[in-house]
Design an enzyme around this catalytic site. Structure first.
Site, short mmCIF file in Angstrom:
data_model
loop_
_atom_site.label_atom_id
_atom_site.label_comp_id
_atom_site.label_asym_id
_atom_site.label_seq_id
_atom_site.Cartn_x
_atom_site.Cartn_y
_atom_site.Cartn_z
N TYR A 1 0.83 -1.21 0.00
CA TYR A 1 0.00 0.00 0.00
C TYR A 1 0.86 1.26 0.00
O TYR A 1 0.51 2.26 -0.65
CB TYR A 1 -0.97 -0.03 1.19
CG TYR A 1 -2.17 -0.90 0.91
CD1 TYR A 1 -2.21 -2.23 1.33
CD2 TYR A 1 -3.23 -0.42 0.16
CE1 TYR A 1 -3.28 -3.05 1.02
CE2 TYR A 1 -4.32 -1.23 -0.16
CZ TYR A 1 -4.34 -2.53 0.28
OH TYR A 1 -5.41 -3.35 -0.04
N HIS B 1 -15.08 1.82 -2.50
CA HIS B 1 -14.04 0.96 -1.92
C HIS B 1 -13.05 1.71 -1.05
O HIS B 1 -11.95 1.22 -0.81
CB HIS B 1 -13.31 0.20 -3.04
CG HIS B 1 -14.19 -0.76 -3.75
ND1 HIS B 1 -13.97 -1.20 -5.02
CD2 HIS B 1 -15.36 -1.36 -3.37
CE1 HIS B 1 -14.92 -2.04 -5.40
NE2 HIS B 1 -15.78 -2.14 -4.43
N CYS C 1 -1.66 -0.44 23.20
CA CYS C 1 -2.40 -1.72 23.10
C CYS C 1 -1.95 -2.57 21.92
O CYS C 1 -2.44 -3.66 21.70
CB CYS C 1 -3.91 -1.44 22.99
SG CYS C 1 -4.39 -0.71 21.41
N GLY D 1 -13.78 1.92 -17.67
CA GLY D 1 -12.52 1.36 -17.18
C GLY D 1 -12.65 0.35 -16.07
O GLY D 1 -11.89 0.38 -15.11
#
Ligand code: BV8
Length: 256
Positions: free
Chosen positions: A72, A125, A163, A200
């Protein structure tokens, strides 16, 4: 431009001009001419090198956090270096000339439509450039002290020092539900659309791909803009064979 493409463009432009409302659904091909790899392009598509289920999913991230985070990070760098192309700008010019007539729905997680100036983009998304916590924070405030900022080891996803919660990209992974508000907005836009232009996308990812069939079932005119065949061609009334940066200015600038 071939005579058949000219005819198809002219017909679609006439339908858009007379539409009360119309919609666009874009996929990764919309960003291809800005230099962002699509998912299925064999030579450089993301998925040519990775198994999307292995990476673009929570189990994949939990199993390989550093690898997924690096994938990413690389994609984010590519998006930040990219610029909107003539097709993004043509859609934005049209939307500014005719506010409230066009709903722009995207499967893409880049920000090129937004940077081109398109308003109110419906993002099915999520957002590649956003982060969110992997798990709900168990103790957001302890003894009056809110969570400390995430800290990162080189190559690892940032984590909460208190945490251990991990940061993850703000995208919708496979097996995750789409944001309810975005999905409702997309279905609502398609329900009101006299025309749906699908740009696309291979039509391989659901439920987004189902919007084309929904538009057709509700009496909308469905057109596809794609240089190649797609899984949605059979629900389309018209297929414009070409690329987004080439065809969108030709289609929309006479109306804008
Ligand atoms: C879900 C973010 C409910 C991450 C992405 C039926 C119904 C519901 C779900 C399913 C179903 N069948 C299967 C499923 C499961 C799954 C799915 O669809 N799997 C597929 C692989 C079969 N769907 C889900 O998991 C969805 N969630 O259904 O929730 C639920 C909840 C819990 C349990 C069960 C169900 C979530 C899907 C979202 C996944 N996240 N992105 C990230 O980016 O890392 S999807 C990602 O891939 C993109 O966002 C995009 O949507 C997709 C890639 O597709 P395309 O955009 O079409 O790109 P592609 O490369 O395939 O094609 C490019 C096209 O462009 C080509 O046609 C090419 O010819 C064309 N092109 C190239 N150059 C140009 C061009 N066109 C124009 N101009 C050019 N220059």
């Amino acid at each position: 431009m071939s005579p058949s493409l000219t005819i198809a463009l002219t017909d679609l432009r006439r339908r858009i001009a007379s539409a009360r409302r119309w919609a666009v659904l874009t996929g990764a091909g919309m960003s291809a001419e800005s230099g962002i790899p699509t998912f299925r392009d064999a030579q450089n598509g993301h998925w040519a090198h990775f198994d999307p289920m292995a990476l673009a999913s929570e189990p994949g991230f939990r199993a390989h956090p550093a690898q997924v985070w690096a994938w990413y990070a690389e994609r984010r760098a590519g998006v930040r270096a990219a610029q909107p192309h003539a097709g993004h700008l043509a859609l934005a010019r049209y939307a500014q000339r005719w506010p409230q007539r066009l709903s722009l729905i995207t499967q893409n997680v880049d920000d090129l439509h937004q940077r081109a100036g398109s308003p109110g983009v419906i993002r099915l998304h999520g957002d590649l450039l956003a982060d969110r916590w992997l798990a709900p924070c168990p103790r957001p405030v302890v003894a009056g002290v809110p969570c400390p900022p995430a800290c990162a080891e080189p190559g690892e996803p940032p984590h909460c020092p208190r945490c251990g919660n991990l940061l993850r990209p703000g995208v919708v992974w496979f097996g995750e539900s789409l944001p309810p508000d975005a999905w409702r907005a997309a279905e609502g836009a398609v329900a009101q659309a006299d025309v749906l232009l699908v740009i696309g996308t291979s039509g391989a990812v659901w439920p987004a791909a189902g919007l084309a069939g929904q538009a057709r079932e509700q009496g909308g005119f469905v057109a596809i803009l794609n240089p190649q065949a797609s899984e949605l061609d059979e629900v389309a009334h018209s297929c414009l064979v070409g690329t987004a940066a080439q065809l969108l200015p030709a289609l929309l600038d006479p109306l804008s």
